[in-house]
Design an enzyme around this catalytic site. Structure first.
Site, short mmCIF file in Angstrom:
data_model
loop_
_atom_site.label_atom_id
_atom_site.label_comp_id
_atom_site.label_asym_id
_atom_site.label_seq_id
_atom_site.Cartn_x
_atom_site.Cartn_y
_atom_site.Cartn_z
N ILE A 1 22.59 25.06 -28.28
CA ILE A 1 22.26 26.40 -27.90
C ILE A 1 22.82 26.70 -26.68
CG2 ILE A 1 20.95 28.57 -28.22
CD1 ILE A 1 18.97 26.95 -30.20
N GLU A 2 23.94 27.46 -26.54
CA GLU A 2 24.54 27.65 -25.23
C GLU A 2 23.98 29.00 -24.50
OE1 GLU A 2 28.72 26.86 -25.31
OE2 GLU A 2 28.38 24.91 -25.63
N CYS B 1 20.77 20.92 -25.92
CA CYS B 1 21.56 20.13 -26.85
C CYS B 1 21.00 20.10 -28.26
CB CYS B 1 21.77 18.74 -26.34
SG CYS B 1 22.69 18.46 -24.95
N GLU C 1 20.09 17.76 -30.19
CA GLU C 1 19.08 16.85 -30.27
C GLU C 1 17.83 17.16 -29.86
OE1 GLU C 1 22.18 16.55 -29.11
OE2 GLU C 1 22.96 14.42 -29.03
N CYS D 1 23.55 12.80 -24.90
CA CYS D 1 23.81 12.81 -23.52
C CYS D 1 22.39 12.29 -22.99
CB CYS D 1 24.01 14.27 -22.96
SG CYS D 1 22.32 15.14 -22.95
N1 THU Z 1 26.03 18.74 -26.59
C1 THU Z 1 24.94 18.52 -27.75
O1 THU Z 1 24.37 19.50 -28.24
N2 THU Z 1 24.77 17.14 -27.95
C2 THU Z 1 25.37 16.08 -27.36
O2 THU Z 1 24.97 14.85 -27.62
C3 THU Z 1 26.53 16.22 -26.63
C4 THU Z 1 26.68 17.66 -25.91
C5 THU Z 1 26.43 20.08 -26.20
C6 THU Z 1 25.85 20.64 -25.08
C7 THU Z 1 26.92 21.67 -25.16
O3 THU Z 1 26.71 22.90 -25.84
C8 THU Z 1 28.25 21.36 -25.66
O4 THU Z 1 27.77 20.33 -26.63
C9 THU Z 1 29.43 20.80 -24.45
O5 THU Z 1 28.83 19.85 -23.60
#
Ligand code: THU
Length: 128
Positions: free
Chosen positions: A42-43, A52, A54, A85
């Site tokens: 969710i950005e 992220c 997870e 990450c």
């Molecule tokens: N992101 C995740 O949701 N999980 C990961 O394991 C790697 C990165 C998301 C964060 C962001 O919204 C997008 O991927 C790019 O980094």
């Protein structure tokens, strides 16, 4: 037939709010009762407040009273399977310990590994 954990992660991915990166991620984590909790990334327009997939899955589950996680699946559209990450590794270690992680992509390729291999010598409550 019951949806598999990787199917749940792939389905959750479709709910991602990722208008900035356009990088959609889904996660599905199973608790001690066999209950599956899903999350997507969710950005935010401020970028830094992005969550992220997870962590969304873990925090949703924790807030519902779930504990004792046994495995998590993470889905993204990359040829090289996307790993969690650093921040998510720390959160997973806190609530799931050396949990089994399955990485999956849209071609059905997958790999299963343990968190400890991605996150050696973790800092945790044992140091406090
Ligand atoms: N992101 C995740 O949701 N999980 C990961 O394991 C790697 C990165 C998301 C964060 C962001 O919204 C997008 O991927 C790019 O980094």
């Amino acid at each position: 037939m019951r949806e598999t954990l990787t199917e749940a992660a792939l389905r959750a991915r479709l709910n991602a709010h990722a208008p900035y990166s356009k990088f959609l991620v889904g996660a599905a984590i199973e608790d001690a009762n066999g209950q599956v909790h899903t999350g997507c990334n969710i950005e935010n327009a401020t970028y830094g407040l992005t969550l992220c997939a997870e962590r969304v899955a873990v925090f949703k589950a924790i807030s519902e009273g779930a504990r004792g996680f046994t495995r998590i699946a993470i889905a993204a559209d990359t040829d090289v399977l996307t790993p969690p990450c650093g921040a998510c590794r720390q959160i997973l270690w806190e609530f799931a310990g050396d949990v089994e992680i399955t990485l999956v992509n849209l071609h059905g390729q997958s790999e299963t590994l343990q968190l400890a291999t991605l996150f050696p010598r973790a800092f945790d409550a044992s140091f406090l």
